[in-house]
Design an enzyme around this catalytic site. Structure first.
Site: not given
Ligand code: PGA
Ligand code: ZN
Length: 424
Positions: A40, A153, A162, A203, A283, A310, A335, A363, A386
């Site tokens: 994503s 994911h 998440e 994940e 996030e 993000d 990241k 990650h 994270k």
């Protein structure tokens, strides 16, 4: 000085090819780094160079990026001082010559950038976190453990990507991992008892066939309680809706829930969840193209909840500055592969910290056994990481590295816990 640079194609946790780079110094020190990959992704990320040949790797080959490392990049950096990371990264950026590293590929550039830092640390006989962070680097990060996966994911109807737990109320990183593991296993039992699949997503978190955020948050909260912990005081909740993924034509399309929400309705929905559950951080609550929505949500809940950007910032220092200026969030996800060099990632961290913003080192959903981000979290002293669930070695490798670092630091180690969530 750098004696040689080489690269190879390895596979990541999703079974897709990625770049692994080796940097060897004149004294024989070897640094090796593997490059992660997102699913994503933000629109303004540095470019991951893929071959695009549908007959090989479904178009995801990285042969060109690998060839760039062994060819042009190796030739350009041979003889350079590995201890001058900023100089090396500036040379890589200049060699590429494009704004988003699209010519050589950010995957090629990042591999060499990270491998050089690791080789330099080996040469100085220092652990990476100390080489990058100095003698004062001693803060073990609060982990945000992603135990329910949805969105891009997983193949379930959950719109949000998440649902994480963060052990805020304990004294050591090792204990935080124990708490996370215990809750993870309780959640597994609870999901099974409720007739859900306990297969996991990208994940390592469970990917049950839930539809709403409330259902997921209820399962996670119940698992925390049933394990014997207090939601909020011992373990906080964290969400990453990855809102850019379901923002279309100015509207948030909840496909799983089967509803559409305007920006204001989406923000109100999030504010309600933040107040109804012990949510300490969200996030990408709003989409990368919805800065107005971001501003409004920040004004509304930014005083009581960490709001981490993000996709909206893509680890880009200039975008973070703009976000700070316009009141978009109060925290940055970092990241390394979104920006492509270690030096640029560190500059973004510094800019965020100067403004009193928090930083979460992260990650990607496509990972490898490389544990660089664990050291990076300690080196920057950002206090938050994270790195996925309590299962799958691509995720647990980072937790295990942090356990080793905590042990090595001994009495000097300090666990961030919940204290870092409000830095300012
Ligand atoms: P990605 O997702 O690595 O697939 O981009 C992670 C995230 O959105 O935080
Ligand atoms: Zn995200």
């Amino acid at each position: 000085a750098i004696r040689g640079v080489a690269a190879r194609r390895i596979i990541d946790s999703r079974g897709n090819p990625t770049v692994e780079a080796d940097v060897v110094l004149a004294d024989g020190s070897l640094g090796r780094a593997a490059v992660p990959s997102g699913a994503s992704t933000g629109a303004r990320e540095a470019v991951e160079l893929r071959d695009g040949d549908p007959a090989r790797w479904h178009g995801k080959g990285v042969d060109r990026a690998v060839a760039h490392v062994g060819g042009e990049i190796a030739a350009a950096v041979r003889g350079r001082d590995a201890l001058d990371q900023a100089g090396l990264d500036a040379a890589l950026i200049a060699l590429d010559g494009t704004p988003a590293k699209s010519r050589l590929g950010a995957n090629a550039v990042l591999g060499v950038s990270l491998a050089t830092a690791k080789a330099a640390a080996v040469s100085l006989r220092q652990p990476l976190y100390r080489y990058l962070g100095g003698e004062g680097a001693h803060l073990l990060p609060l982990p945000m453990m992603n135990i329910v996966n949805g969105g891009a994911h997983a193949d379930n109807p959950l719109d949000f990507q998440e649902f994480m737990i963060a052990p805020v109320g304990t004294e050591t990183f090792a204990e935080a991992v124990r708490m996370g593991s215990e809750v993870f296993h309780t959640l597994r039992r609870d999901l099974l008892a409720a007739g859900h699949s306990t297969g996991v997503g990208d994940e390592g978190g469970f990917a049950p066939s839930l539809r709403t955020a409330e259902e997921a948050l209820d399962f996670v909260t119940a698992a925390i309680e049933r394990t014997g912990y207090r939601p909020g005081a011992d373990i906080g909740l964290v969400m990453d809706p990855a809102s850019s993924e379901f923002f279309r034509d100015g509207v948030y399309e909840y496909a799983g829930e089967g509803v559409r929400r305007t920006s204001a309705e989406h923000a109100a929905h999030l504010a309600k969840l933040i107040d109804a559950y012990p949510v300490v951080s969200v996030e990408d609550p709003m989409a990368e193209d919805d800065w107005e929505g971001w501003r409004e949500l920040t004004a509304r809940v930014g005083d009581r909840c960490q709001l981490t950007g993000d996709d909206v910032f893509c680890t880009d220092e200039a975008l973070v500055r703009e976000g700070i200026r316009s009141g978009v969030g109060n925290s940055v996800l970092v990241k390394v592969n979104q920006v492509g060099t270690l030096t640029e990632a560190l500059a973004t961290v510094a800019t965020a910290h100067e403004a009193g913003w928090t930083v979460v080192v992260s990650h990607r959903s496509g990972e490898t056994e490389d544990t660089t981000i664990a050291d990076l979290a300690v080196a920057t002293g950002c206090g938050q990481i994270k790195t996925g669930s309590l299962s799958r070695s691509d995720r647990t490798a980072k937790y295990n590295q942090l356990i080793r670092i905590e042990e090595e630091l001994g009495d000097a180690a300090r666990y961030a816990g919940g204290s870092v969530l409000r830095r300012a």
